[in-house]
Design a protein around this motif. Sequence first.
Motif, short mmCIF file in Angstrom:
data_model
loop_
_atom_site.label_atom_id
_atom_site.label_comp_id
_atom_site.label_asym_id
_atom_site.label_seq_id
_atom_site.Cartn_x
_atom_site.Cartn_y
_atom_site.Cartn_z
N GLY A 393 -1.93 -24.35 -15.00
CA GLY A 393 -3.08 -23.96 -14.02
C GLY A 393 -4.20 -25.03 -14.04
N ASP A 394 -4.61 -25.21 -15.18
CA ASP A 394 -5.88 -26.13 -15.79
C ASP A 394 -5.40 -27.46 -15.08
OD1 ASP A 394 -6.86 -23.74 -16.67
OD2 ASP A 394 -8.05 -24.84 -18.13
N ALA A 395 -4.18 -27.78 -15.61
CA ALA A 395 -3.81 -29.20 -15.35
C ALA A 395 -3.50 -29.47 -13.93
CB ALA A 395 -2.09 -29.50 -16.03
N ALA A 396 -3.29 -28.63 -12.97
CA ALA A 396 -3.30 -28.61 -11.75
C ALA A 396 -4.72 -28.84 -11.18
CB ALA A 396 -2.43 -27.72 -10.97
N ALA A 397 -5.63 -28.20 -11.75
CA ALA A 397 -6.99 -27.94 -11.25
C ALA A 397 -7.71 -29.20 -11.85
CB ALA A 397 -7.48 -26.87 -11.76
N MET A 398 -7.45 -29.71 -12.88
CA MET A 398 -8.49 -30.84 -13.19
C MET A 398 -8.09 -32.08 -12.33
SD MET A 398 -8.79 -30.67 -17.13
CE MET A 398 -6.96 -30.24 -17.62
N PRO A 399 -7.26 -32.56 -11.99
CA PRO A 399 -7.08 -33.71 -11.08
C PRO A 399 -7.71 -33.56 -9.70
CG PRO A 399 -4.85 -33.23 -11.68
CD PRO A 399 -5.80 -32.30 -12.27
N VAL A 400 -7.60 -32.48 -9.05
CA VAL A 400 -8.36 -32.20 -7.85
C VAL A 400 -9.84 -32.26 -7.89
CG1 VAL A 400 -8.92 -30.37 -6.15
CG2 VAL A 400 -6.46 -30.44 -6.94
N ARG A 401 -10.24 -31.47 -8.88
CA ARG A 401 -11.64 -31.56 -9.38
C ARG A 401 -12.50 -33.00 -9.44
NH1 ARG A 401 -14.39 -27.06 -12.24
NH2 ARG A 401 -15.76 -26.93 -10.34
N SER A 402 -11.52 -33.84 -10.43
CA SER A 402 -12.31 -35.10 -10.81
C SER A 402 -12.07 -35.97 -9.47
CB SER A 402 -11.36 -35.76 -12.05
OG SER A 402 -10.13 -35.68 -11.93
#
Lengths: 421, 159
Positions: A393-402
Motif C-alpha cells: 500500500g505504501d509502496a503504491a502511494a509513495m510514487p504518486v505523492r512524490s
Amino acid sequence: MLINQVCYRTLGLKQPASLSTYLSIGGYNVWKKILLEKPNPVDIINEIKLSGLRGRGGAGFLTGLKWSFISKDVKGQKYVVCNSDEGEPGTFKDRDILRYNPHQLIEGMAIAGYVIGATVGYNYIRGEFYEPIFVMEKALTEALNANLIGNNILNSGIDFNLYNFYGAGAYICGEETALMESLEGKKGQPRFKPPFPANYGVYGKPTNINNTETYASIPVILEKGGNWHLELGKPNNGGCKIFSVSGHVNKPGNYEVPLGIPFKELLNLAGGLKNNRSLKAVIPGGSSAPVLPASIINDITMDYDSIAKAGSMLGSGAVIIMNDTTCMVKALHRIAHFYADESCGQCTPCREGTSWMYKIINRIVSGHGNVSDLDLLDSVAYNICGRTICALGDAAAMPVRSFIKYFRYEFENYIENNSHL
Amino acid sequence: MFYISNEILLKCNEWLKRFPDDKKRSAVIEVLKLVQNSNGGYLNEELISEVADYLNLPKIYAYEVATFYSMFDNEKVGKYKIYFCVSISCMLCGSDDLVNYVKNKLGIDFDETTNDGKFTLKKAECLAACGGAPAVLIGEKYYENVNFNIIDKILDNLE
C-alpha cells in the motif's frame, strides 16, 4: 574502485555457475570450516553484526540482528527461506546471482541453517525465471552430490536439505509473509505481523527469511571478516550493494559497488545518459521508492542513510534513470498501473486505492483530467499509507505523492494543454 | 485420474518430495503448472478439480491458486504466449512502440490469440530484466533489448 567482489565475484570467470569454478576461488571453505569446528552460532552472528550487513531486498533490516531472533537451542523444525522472487520494477540483480553465482547463495543459506539450527531450506524463485531456475537446480544437484548439502554433510552430523520452489507470477509474493503463504500452496496474501517469521513462518515454524543478495554476501563476509565488509562502505551502511541501473543510460546493468558511492560516479559507471541528454529524475530504489529530481540526486551518495535523508529510500538498489524528455505523467501512469495490477486484494485501502489512483491518472493521460485531480490523488495516496497489512500500500502511494510533489507543474500543464511539456 | 496423464503424475510425485508428507498443499502451484503445460498452456475446471483430488485438497484450494497467479490461464491460448514487459524501465526504453508494432503485425490486442492459434499476446509486469529493456518472455526464454527487427526474426522463426 572495488567492483563485483562480493556476490558477483565469479562474474569474470569461465563457467561462473559451476561448482568447480566456485571451489577454485575458495568457495565453500567457510562452510567446511564451520562443519569441522562447529563454532558457537553467536560468534557467527557477531561477525555479521560487525559487518553492518543490512537486508538487500529492500527493507534494510540488520541481518545479524535478524539471525539472532531464532535460537539454535530451540527444538523442533525450523526453516531457512530465500526470497528470490525478484519483481520490484527496476530490479534485476538477484537474477544474475542465481545465474552466475548460485553456489555462493547455497553456501550462505547453509550457514544460516547452521546458525539457527534449521535442517531444511527453500529458495523461492519467481516462476518466470526459467533460466535461473535451471542453473539453480543444477547447482543444487552438484552441491548434493558433493555432500556439501544433504544429510550428515561431510560426516559432520549436520543436515541441511535445500530445495527450490517456483512462484507463478505475483509481485506480492516478494513480501515475506505472502511468500510463505505461497510456499504453503495458497494465494500470496500477506499475514498480519506480529507474529513475525522468526516465531511463526513457513508451516507455522520459526523461519529465517532473507533476500538472495543478503545470503550470497555471507560467505565472503565470514571469509574476509566483518570489519573488512564494514569498511568497504560507510558506518551503518557497510559493504557493497548491487545497483541495478536501468532507463536512459548507455550501459544499463548491475554494478556491485561500495555503499556510499556518489550518485554521479554510479551514473558514469553506467555509461552516462544516452544521446547526451540531461538528467531529469531518478527513482533510486525500485519503483516503490519516492522519485527524486536531478537537483537532489546529483549531490547525494548512494547508501541507506543518505538516500533516506534526501526523502527517498535505497530499497532494492534499483536505480531508474529518466532523462529530460521523460513525461512524468506517463511514467507515473505506468507505475500506478503496476500497483493496481499487483495488489493482492486483501486490504480495502490498497485494493480500492491503487485502482482509483490508476483510474484518475488514466483520466489525466487520456485528456479528461481536472486540476483538482492532483489533490484527490494525493489524498487517496495519503489514505492508503499505514492502513494496510503489508508495505505494498505504501509502496503504491509513495510514487504518486512524490511525482506530484516534485513535478506538479508538469501534471498541471498536461491537464490544461492535454500534452507533455 | 481421467484428464492428467501418467507421465505428468510421475513428475508431480517427484515434486511432492520437496515438502513434508503432511504438507502436500505446497505442491499445488507446481502441479497446476505441469498440468497446464501438458494441456496446451491453459487450465479448465476439470483439470483444476483433478489437481485438487490428486493432492486431497478441497477444490477451492486449487481453484483459488489457479485464478490468483498470472502465469495461469483459464481460457484457451495460442501455441506461443508472448509476454511483453510494460513496466517503467521497459517503457522508458520503448516497450510501448514495440507492443504497438506487434499488435499491428499480428492484428490482435493483449489477451487475444491469432486466428491460426499460434500467438497469444500478454502484458507482463516487471520481468526483472530491466538491464535489457525492452524485455519479452516467450515460452521459457527471455529476449532482451528487443527492437522491431529482432521481434520480426523471433516471430518468423517460431514454427
